[in-house]
Design a protein around this motif. Sequence first.
Motif, PDB file in Angstrom:
ATOM      1  N   SER A  52      45.042  51.018  52.645  1.00 40.14           N
ATOM      2  CA  SER A  52      44.268  51.569  52.953  1.00 40.14           C
ATOM      3  C   SER A  52      44.010  53.257  53.409  1.00 40.14           C
ATOM      4  O   SER A  52      45.696  53.671  54.645  1.00 40.14           O
ATOM      5  CB  SER A  52      42.695  51.204  53.255  1.00 40.14           C
ATOM      6  OG  SER A  52      43.165  51.594  54.569  1.00 40.14           O
ATOM      7  N   ARG A  53      43.373  54.556  53.150  1.00 39.58           N
ATOM      8  CA  ARG A  53      43.843  55.256  53.824  1.00 39.58           C
ATOM      9  C   ARG A  53      43.374  55.476  55.511  1.00 39.58           C
ATOM     10  O   ARG A  53      43.992  55.699  55.773  1.00 39.58           O
ATOM     11  CB  ARG A  53      42.348  56.175  54.068  1.00 39.58           C
ATOM     12  CG  ARG A  53      42.420  58.060  54.059  1.00 39.58           C
ATOM     13  CD  ARG A  53      41.948  58.502  53.384  1.00 39.58           C
ATOM     14  NE  ARG A  53      40.128  58.317  53.239  1.00 39.58           N
ATOM     15  CZ  ARG A  53      39.530  58.493  52.595  1.00 39.58           C
ATOM     16  NH1 ARG A  53      39.752  59.673  51.534  1.00 39.58           N
ATOM     17  NH2 ARG A  53      37.760  58.148  52.349  1.00 39.58           N
ATOM     18  N   SER A  54      42.696  53.780  56.478  1.00 39.09           N
ATOM     19  CA  SER A  54      42.880  53.773  57.351  1.00 39.09           C
ATOM     20  C   SER A  54      43.960  52.931  57.504  1.00 39.09           C
ATOM     21  O   SER A  54      44.114  53.069  59.485  1.00 39.09           O
ATOM     22  CB  SER A  54      41.417  53.073  57.615  1.00 39.09           C
ATOM     23  OG  SER A  54      41.338  51.569  56.813  1.00 39.09           O
ATOM     24  N   GLY A  55      45.089  52.958  56.991  1.00 34.66           N
ATOM     25  CA  GLY A  55      46.214  52.205  57.006  1.00 34.66           C
ATOM     26  C   GLY A  55      45.852  50.583  57.758  1.00 34.66           C
ATOM     27  O   GLY A  55      47.217  49.977  57.993  1.00 34.66           O
ATOM     28  N   SER A  56      44.934  49.508  57.701  1.00 26.08           N
ATOM     29  CA  SER A  56      45.065  48.766  57.134  1.00 26.08           C
ATOM     30  C   SER A  56      45.881  48.756  55.477  1.00 26.08           C
ATOM     31  O   SER A  56      45.221  49.013  54.772  1.00 26.08           O
ATOM     32  CB  SER A  56      43.355  48.130  56.555  1.00 26.08           C
ATOM     33  OG  SER A  56      43.050  48.824  55.767  1.00 26.08           O
ATOM     34  N   THR A  57      46.407  46.911  56.041  1.00 24.71           N
ATOM     35  CA  THR A  57      47.385  46.584  54.466  1.00 24.71           C
ATOM     36  C   THR A  57      46.759  45.033  54.164  1.00 24.71           C
ATOM     37  O   THR A  57      46.608  44.412  55.252  1.00 24.71           O
ATOM     38  CB  THR A  57      48.541  46.675  55.391  1.00 24.71           C
ATOM     39  OG1 THR A  57      48.590  45.437  56.032  1.00 24.71           O
ATOM     40  CG2 THR A  57      48.555  47.621  55.187  1.00 24.71           C
ATOM     41  N   ASN A  58      47.714  44.716  53.260  1.00 29.15           N
ATOM     42  CA  ASN A  58      46.585  43.952  52.320  1.00 29.15           C
ATOM     43  C   ASN A  58      48.193  43.559  52.238  1.00 29.15           C
ATOM     44  O   ASN A  58      48.542  44.323  50.607  1.00 29.15           O
ATOM     45  CB  ASN A  58      45.984  43.597  51.640  1.00 29.15           C
ATOM     46  CG  ASN A  58      45.421  42.332  50.506  1.00 29.15           C
ATOM     47  OD1 ASN A  58      45.212  41.520  51.634  1.00 29.15           O
ATOM     48  ND2 ASN A  58      44.392  42.475  49.550  1.00 29.15           N
ATOM     49  N   TYR A  59      48.381  41.391  51.679  1.00 31.36           N
ATOM     50  CA  TYR A  59      49.600  41.863  51.079  1.00 31.36           C
ATOM     51  C   TYR A  59      49.412  39.860  50.086  1.00 31.36           C
ATOM     52  O   TYR A  59      48.644  38.899  50.600  1.00 31.36           O
ATOM     53  CB  TYR A  59      50.531  40.818  51.637  1.00 31.36           C
ATOM     54  CG  TYR A  59      50.984  41.794  52.682  1.00 31.36           C
ATOM     55  CD1 TYR A  59      50.818  42.600  53.839  1.00 31.36           C
ATOM     56  CD2 TYR A  59      52.001  42.544  52.192  1.00 31.36           C
ATOM     57  CE1 TYR A  59      51.106  43.609  54.858  1.00 31.36           C
ATOM     58  CE2 TYR A  59      52.670  43.833  52.334  1.00 31.36           C
ATOM     59  CZ  TYR A  59      52.252  43.650  54.148  1.00 31.36           C
ATOM     60  OH  TYR A  59      52.727  45.750  54.594  1.00 31.36           O
ATOM     61  N   GLY A  60      49.959  39.891  49.254  1.00 28.72           N
ATOM     62  CA  GLY A  60      49.353  39.248  47.841  1.00 28.72           C
ATOM     63  C   GLY A  60      50.601  37.515  48.941  1.00 28.72           C
ATOM     64  O   GLY A  60      51.641  38.316  49.538  1.00 28.72           O
ATOM     65  N   ASP A  61      49.562  36.385  48.583  1.00 32.33           N
ATOM     66  CA  ASP A  61      50.444  34.906  49.492  1.00 32.33           C
ATOM     67  C   ASP A  61      52.132  35.127  49.291  1.00 32.33           C
ATOM     68  O   ASP A  61      52.753  34.400  49.894  1.00 32.33           O
ATOM     69  CB  ASP A  61      49.755  34.013  48.724  1.00 32.33           C
ATOM     70  CG  ASP A  61      48.297  34.053  49.024  1.00 32.33           C
ATOM     71  OD1 ASP A  61      47.436  33.143  48.618  1.00 32.33           O
ATOM     72  OD2 ASP A  61      47.579  35.046  50.312  1.00 32.33           O
ATOM     73  N   SER A  62      52.288  34.821  48.565  1.00 29.69           N
ATOM     74  CA  SER A  62      53.790  35.336  47.787  1.00 29.69           C
ATOM     75  C   SER A  62      55.095  35.362  48.855  1.00 29.69           C
ATOM     76  O   SER A  62      55.739  35.849  48.568  1.00 29.69           O
ATOM     77  CB  SER A  62      54.086  35.093  46.280  1.00 29.69           C
ATOM     78  OG  SER A  62      53.738  36.286  45.985  1.00 29.69           O
ATOM     79  N   VAL A  63      54.660  37.057  48.691  1.00 29.61           N
ATOM     80  CA  VAL A  63      55.078  38.164  49.368  1.00 29.61           C
ATOM     81  C   VAL A  63      55.184  38.195  51.600  1.00 29.61           C
ATOM     82  O   VAL A  63      55.759  39.090  51.767  1.00 29.61           O
ATOM     83  CB  VAL A  63      55.272  39.593  48.872  1.00 29.61           C
ATOM     84  CG1 VAL A  63      55.024  39.637  47.107  1.00 29.61           C
ATOM     85  CG2 VAL A  63      53.597  40.056  49.316  1.00 29.61           C
ATOM     86  N   LYS A  64      54.062  37.565  51.716  1.00 25.20           N
ATOM     87  CA  LYS A  64      53.594  37.691  52.782  1.00 25.20           C
ATOM     88  C   LYS A  64      55.059  36.951  54.268  1.00 25.20           C
ATOM     89  O   LYS A  64      55.618  36.440  53.128  1.00 25.20           O
ATOM     90  CB  LYS A  64      52.234  36.979  53.816  1.00 25.20           C
ATOM     91  CG  LYS A  64      51.674  37.260  52.898  1.00 25.20           C
ATOM     92  CD  LYS A  64      50.093  36.605  53.208  1.00 25.20           C
ATOM     93  CE  LYS A  64      48.941  37.039  52.474  1.00 25.20           C
ATOM     94  NZ  LYS A  64      47.873  36.066  52.842  1.00 25.20           N
ATOM     95  N   GLY A  65      55.269  38.038  54.935  1.00 21.85           N
ATOM     96  CA  GLY A  65      56.051  38.321  55.928  1.00 21.85           C
ATOM     97  C   GLY A  65      57.810  38.375  55.360  1.00 21.85           C
ATOM     98  O   GLY A  65      58.388  38.858  56.243  1.00 21.85           O
ATOM     99  N   ARG A  66      57.701  39.144  53.827  1.00 23.76           N
ATOM    100  CA  ARG A  66      58.778  38.866  53.305  1.00 23.76           C
ATOM    101  C   ARG A  66      59.184  39.988  52.540  1.00 23.76           C
ATOM    102  O   ARG A  66      60.318  41.993  53.065  1.00 23.76           O
ATOM    103  CB  ARG A  66      59.536  38.288  52.137  1.00 23.76           C
ATOM    104  CG  ARG A  66      59.552  37.012  52.794  1.00 23.76           C
ATOM    105  CD  ARG A  66      60.182  36.059  51.217  1.00 23.76           C
ATOM    106  NE  ARG A  66      59.578  36.898  50.279  1.00 23.76           N
ATOM    107  CZ  ARG A  66      59.631  36.884  49.018  1.00 23.76           C
ATOM    108  NH1 ARG A  66      60.932  37.357  48.644  1.00 23.76           N
ATOM    109  NH2 ARG A  66      58.254  36.978  48.081  1.00 23.76           N
TER     110      ARG A  66
END
Length: 118
Positions: A52-66
């Motif tokens: 987001s513009r504020s810098g918060s992030t969101n990841y799909g479950d299959s790619v988290k940590g990679r």
Amino acid sequence: QVQLVESGGGLVQPGGSLRLSCAASGVISSIRSMGWYRQAPGKQRELVAAISRSGSTNYGDSVKGRFTIAGDNPLTTVYLLMNVLNPEDTAAYYCNAEGHYYGSYTSWGQGTQVTVSS
């Protein structure tokens, strides 16, 4: 609204890394978030990562940590660093921007192919 241009796709061996980039042009100040989606043959388009513009992030479950998403401030370019790639990551990757300019909008890039194969 904005236009998006992706770069950085290609062929990589399992376990390898790639970095995708997406540059936005147009009414940059209207962007509220940018991200990456992917679509493999015969599958639905799915969220990979968003910032987001504020810098918060969101990841799909299959790619988290990679995978890691990063963007400049204000959002004009986003990067997707992909590590420990596996064949299931093979897909067309699309850059996405969401914003508000005389109404809400969603913009898409043309896509860049990522192929993970030995």
